[in-house]
Design a protein around this motif. Structure first.
Motif, PDB file in Angstrom:
ATOM      1  N   GLN A   1     -14.701  -8.768   8.993  1.00  0.00           N
ATOM      2  CA  GLN A   1     -16.061  -9.081   9.411  1.00  0.00           C
ATOM      3  C   GLN A   1     -16.333 -10.568   9.213  1.00  0.00           C
ATOM      4  O   GLN A   1     -15.686 -11.245   8.419  1.00  0.00           O
ATOM      5  N   ILE A   2     -17.321 -11.068   9.936  1.00  0.00           N
ATOM      6  CA  ILE A   2     -17.708 -12.474   9.879  1.00  0.00           C
ATOM      7  C   ILE A   2     -19.122 -12.551   9.326  1.00  0.00           C
ATOM      8  O   ILE A   2     -19.989 -11.774   9.729  1.00  0.00           O
ATOM      9  N   HIS A   3     -19.340 -13.479   8.390  1.00  0.00           N
ATOM     10  CA  HIS A   3     -20.701 -13.578   7.855  1.00  0.00           C
ATOM     11  C   HIS A   3     -21.063 -15.024   7.548  1.00  0.00           C
ATOM     12  O   HIS A   3     -20.195 -15.900   7.465  1.00  0.00           O
ATOM     13  N   SER A   4     -22.358 -15.274   7.390  1.00  0.00           N
ATOM     14  CA  SER A   4     -22.866 -16.607   7.061  1.00  0.00           C
ATOM     15  C   SER A   4     -24.228 -16.458   6.395  1.00  0.00           C
ATOM     16  O   SER A   4     -24.924 -15.450   6.570  1.00  0.00           O
ATOM     17  N   TRP A   5     -24.586 -17.481   5.613  1.00  0.00           N
ATOM     18  CA  TRP A   5     -25.855 -17.498   4.880  1.00  0.00           C
ATOM     19  C   TRP A   5     -26.753 -18.618   5.376  1.00  0.00           C
ATOM     20  O   TRP A   5     -26.277 -19.708   5.696  1.00  0.00           O
ATOM     21  N   GLU A   6     -28.059 -18.348   5.400  1.00  0.00           N
ATOM     22  CA  GLU A   6     -29.079 -19.376   5.533  1.00  0.00           C
ATOM     23  C   GLU A   6     -30.104 -19.093   4.442  1.00  0.00           C
ATOM     24  O   GLU A   6     -31.063 -18.343   4.660  1.00  0.00           O
ATOM     25  N   LEU A   7     -29.885 -19.668   3.276  1.00  0.00           N
ATOM     26  CA  LEU A   7     -30.725 -19.371   2.111  1.00  0.00           C
ATOM     27  C   LEU A   7     -31.854 -20.389   1.995  1.00  0.00           C
ATOM     28  O   LEU A   7     -31.635 -21.592   2.158  1.00  0.00           O
ATOM     29  N   THR A   8     -33.041 -19.900   1.693  1.00  0.00           N
ATOM     30  CA  THR A   8     -34.212 -20.767   1.534  1.00  0.00           C
ATOM     31  C   THR A   8     -34.735 -20.767   0.108  1.00  0.00           C
ATOM     32  O   THR A   8     -35.619 -21.555  -0.221  1.00  0.00           O
ATOM     33  N   GLU A   9     -34.226 -19.864  -0.728  1.00  0.00           N
ATOM     34  CA  GLU A   9     -34.543 -19.851  -2.158  1.00  0.00           C
ATOM     35  C   GLU A   9     -33.251 -19.652  -2.937  1.00  0.00           C
ATOM     36  O   GLU A   9     -32.265 -19.124  -2.401  1.00  0.00           O
ATOM     37  N   ILE A  10     -33.249 -20.075  -4.188  1.00  0.00           N
ATOM     38  CA  ILE A  10     -32.050 -19.961  -5.014  1.00  0.00           C
ATOM     39  C   ILE A  10     -31.690 -18.489  -5.205  1.00  0.00           C
ATOM     40  O   ILE A  10     -32.528 -17.692  -5.650  1.00  0.00           O
ATOM     41  N   PRO A  11     -30.460 -18.097  -4.871  1.00  0.00           N
ATOM     42  CA  PRO A  11     -30.049 -16.704  -5.060  1.00  0.00           C
ATOM     43  C   PRO A  11     -29.520 -16.463  -6.475  1.00  0.00           C
ATOM     44  O   PRO A  11     -28.960 -17.370  -7.106  1.00  0.00           O
TER      45      PRO A  11
ATOM     46  N   GLU B   1     -25.982 -20.366  -7.790  1.00  0.00           N
ATOM     47  CA  GLU B   1     -27.433 -20.502  -7.712  1.00  0.00           C
ATOM     48  C   GLU B   1     -27.795 -21.821  -7.030  1.00  0.00           C
ATOM     49  O   GLU B   1     -28.321 -22.753  -7.643  1.00  0.00           O
ATOM     50  N   VAL B   2     -27.503 -21.869  -5.731  1.00  0.00           N
ATOM     51  CA  VAL B   2     -27.811 -23.047  -4.921  1.00  0.00           C
ATOM     52  C   VAL B   2     -28.356 -22.585  -3.575  1.00  0.00           C
ATOM     53  O   VAL B   2     -27.949 -21.547  -3.041  1.00  0.00           O
ATOM     54  N   ILE B   3     -29.268 -23.361  -3.038  1.00  0.00           N
ATOM     55  CA  ILE B   3     -29.761 -23.105  -1.688  1.00  0.00           C
ATOM     56  C   ILE B   3     -28.746 -23.691  -0.716  1.00  0.00           C
ATOM     57  O   ILE B   3     -28.396 -24.873  -0.805  1.00  0.00           O
ATOM     58  N   LYS B   4     -28.247 -22.879   0.199  1.00  0.00           N
ATOM     59  CA  LYS B   4     -27.178 -23.355   1.068  1.00  0.00           C
ATOM     60  C   LYS B   4     -27.230 -22.668   2.421  1.00  0.00           C
ATOM     61  O   LYS B   4     -27.819 -21.599   2.588  1.00  0.00           O
ATOM     62  N   THR B   5     -26.582 -23.312   3.377  1.00  0.00           N
ATOM     63  CA  THR B   5     -26.308 -22.729   4.681  1.00  0.00           C
ATOM     64  C   THR B   5     -24.803 -22.802   4.887  1.00  0.00           C
ATOM     65  O   THR B   5     -24.203 -23.867   4.704  1.00  0.00           O
ATOM     66  N   THR B   6     -24.175 -21.691   5.215  1.00  0.00           N
ATOM     67  CA  THR B   6     -22.724 -21.679   5.399  1.00  0.00           C
ATOM     68  C   THR B   6     -22.377 -21.428   6.856  1.00  0.00           C
ATOM     69  O   THR B   6     -23.127 -20.767   7.585  1.00  0.00           O
ATOM     70  N   ASN B   7     -21.248 -21.948   7.265  1.00  0.00           N
ATOM     71  CA  ASN B   7     -20.740 -21.658   8.594  1.00  0.00           C
ATOM     72  C   ASN B   7     -20.184 -20.245   8.646  1.00  0.00           C
ATOM     73  O   ASN B   7     -19.733 -19.718   7.613  1.00  0.00           O
ATOM     74  N   PRO B   8     -20.210 -19.609   9.809  1.00  0.00           N
ATOM     75  CA  PRO B   8     -19.618 -18.268   9.907  1.00  0.00           C
ATOM     76  C   PRO B   8     -18.152 -18.286   9.483  1.00  0.00           C
ATOM     77  O   PRO B   8     -17.385 -19.161   9.863  1.00  0.00           O
ATOM     78  N   HIS B   9     -17.777 -17.324   8.659  1.00  0.00           N
ATOM     79  CA  HIS B   9     -16.405 -17.237   8.172  1.00  0.00           C
ATOM     80  C   HIS B   9     -16.071 -15.793   7.837  1.00  0.00           C
ATOM     81  O   HIS B   9     -16.959 -14.958   7.642  1.00  0.00           O
ATOM     82  N   GLY B  10     -14.784 -15.501   7.777  1.00  0.00           N
ATOM     83  CA  GLY B  10     -14.326 -14.173   7.393  1.00  0.00           C
ATOM     84  C   GLY B  10     -13.537 -14.246   6.103  1.00  0.00           C
ATOM     85  O   GLY B  10     -13.308 -15.318   5.543  1.00  0.00           O
ATOM     86  N   HIS B  11     -13.124 -13.084   5.611  1.00  0.00           N
ATOM     87  CA  HIS B  11     -12.326 -13.001   4.385  1.00  0.00           C
ATOM     88  C   HIS B  11     -11.048 -12.237   4.686  1.00  0.00           C
ATOM     89  O   HIS B  11     -11.060 -11.244   5.395  1.00  0.00           O
ATOM     90  N   LYS B  12      -9.949 -12.711   4.120  1.00  0.00           N
ATOM     91  CA  LYS B  12      -8.646 -12.141   4.419  1.00  0.00           C
ATOM     92  C   LYS B  12      -8.353 -10.956   3.506  1.00  0.00           C
ATOM     93  O   LYS B  12      -8.169 -11.115   2.311  1.00  0.00           O
ATOM     94  N   ASP B  13      -8.324  -9.786   4.089  1.00  0.00           N
ATOM     95  CA  ASP B  13      -7.798  -8.580   3.434  1.00  0.00           C
ATOM     96  C   ASP B  13      -8.574  -8.119   2.204  1.00  0.00           C
ATOM     97  O   ASP B  13      -8.049  -7.359   1.411  1.00  0.00           O
ATOM     98  N   TYR B  14      -9.792  -8.587   2.019  1.00  0.00           N
ATOM     99  CA  TYR B  14     -10.538  -8.038   0.879  1.00  0.00           C
ATOM    100  C   TYR B  14     -11.990  -7.754   1.242  1.00  0.00           C
ATOM    101  O   TYR B  14     -12.564  -8.366   2.135  1.00  0.00           O
ATOM    102  N   LEU B  15     -12.520  -6.791   0.523  1.00  0.00           N
ATOM    103  CA  LEU B  15     -13.912  -6.379   0.643  1.00  0.00           C
ATOM    104  C   LEU B  15     -14.760  -7.237  -0.289  1.00  0.00           C
ATOM    105  O   LEU B  15     -14.381  -7.484  -1.431  1.00  0.00           O
ATOM    106  N   GLU B  16     -15.898  -7.690   0.204  1.00  0.00           N
ATOM    107  CA  GLU B  16     -16.832  -8.433  -0.643  1.00  0.00           C
ATOM    108  C   GLU B  16     -18.111  -7.604  -0.785  1.00  0.00           C
ATOM    109  O   GLU B  16     -18.692  -7.172   0.219  1.00  0.00           O
ATOM    110  N   ILE B  17     -18.515  -7.375  -2.026  1.00  0.00           N
ATOM    111  CA  ILE B  17     -19.751  -6.651  -2.327  1.00  0.00           C
ATOM    112  C   ILE B  17     -20.690  -7.628  -3.015  1.00  0.00           C
ATOM    113  O   ILE B  17     -20.334  -8.217  -4.041  1.00  0.00           O
TER     114      ILE B  17
END
Length: 271
Positions: free
Chosen positions: A69-79, A22-38
């Motif tokens: 897949q590659i993903h990144s976050w730009e959050l403006t409110e606490i998730p 539960e933090v507002i954050k911006t992450t760099n693009p990154h992938g995950h090794k061999d696992y699915l993220e839901i």
């Protein structure tokens, strides 16, 4: 393309569920090794980029981030919400293993708005969390059953009721395409490696995924092209060569034929 590949699971860990930080954050693009993220969010705002798709973050959104897949976050409110990490082997004998990990194009889109069935979805994640924390007998099988229910609900969202298993020929073709699409775009060569005729390969592709073998090869190449244009600092010429094109003009023609715009215009539009 220098993208960080993260592996948040321990070497022998096949499954994990946790609450979203539960933090507002911006992450760099990154992938995950061999696992699915839901990821399922009860609250939050901002954007979530998955490959070349940009999603608006809002309550009751579900995201699937597939291996590679590659993903990144730009959050403006606490998730607030849940993050599930599933190694491929955890679902090895699962009814959705092929659809998730052996099908191209991807069987599921990356983002869903599930506000209309939020109570059902959040209860599923709570039940999975309880099973994971208590780890009573047979808890892994029960979690797998909950995941099957979740994925069937997602199939309902995309109005998919296909239950026919993929034939071995198609699974082997998908694997070959994933390994060779940069250097091999000839349907006949794939057919030769699979010990079938081009006609048999095309007919199987049309029957199972409503695409020709050539269209599947082109779509895989287009997907990788978009990733490189979005995430790399390579010049267009360098992108073309990395994708196996001997002349950048051939890449320009291919990309425009597939997307309707030149690579330079696509990169400018998503930058």
């Amino acid at each position: 393309m220098q993208i960080t590949i993260k592996n948040k699971l321990n070497q022998r860990e096949l499954f994990r569920i946790k609450r979203m930080k539960e933090v507002i954050k911006t992450t760099n693009p990154h992938g995950h090794k061999d696992y699915l993220e839901i990821i399922y969010l009860d609250a939050g705002a901002g954007t979530h980029q998955i490959d070349f798709n940009r999603f608006t973050v809002k309550p009751h959104s579900l995201y699937l981030v597939m291996p590679g897949q590659i993903h990144s976050w730009e959050l403006t409110e606490i998730p607030k919400g849940y993050v599930v990490m599933v190694q491929k082997d955890f679902l090895l004998d699962h009814p959705f293993y092929e659809a998730l990990f052996q099908t191209f194009p991807l069987a599921f889109p990356s983002g869903f708005d599930l506000s209309h069935i939020h109570p059902t979805i959040v209860e599923l994640f709570r039940n999975i969390e309880v099973e994971y924390e208590q780890q009573n007998s047979n808890y892994q099988a029960i979690i797998q059953t909950y995941l099957q229910l979740l994925l069937n609900l997602l199939k309902r969202e995309i109005k998919s009721d296909e239950s026919q298993a993929l034939p071995t020929l198609l699974k082997e073709f998908f694997a070959l395409v994933d390994a060779q699409f940069r250097t091999n775009r000839e349907v006949g060569e794939y057919a030769r490696q699979l010990n079938v005729t081009s006609k048999t390969l095309n007919n199987t592709c049309r029957k199972m995924v409503n695409r020709t073998a050539g269209e599947i090869i082109d779509e895989r190449l287009t997907t990788e092209s978009k990733k490189l244009l979005l995430y790399s600092f390579q010049t267009l010429k360098e992108v073309a060569y990395e994708l196996g094109f001997t002349d950048p003009s051939h890449f320009n023609k291919f990309f425009k034929r597939q997307t309707g715009v030149l690579p330079s215009i696509y990169r400018k539009g998503i930058s």
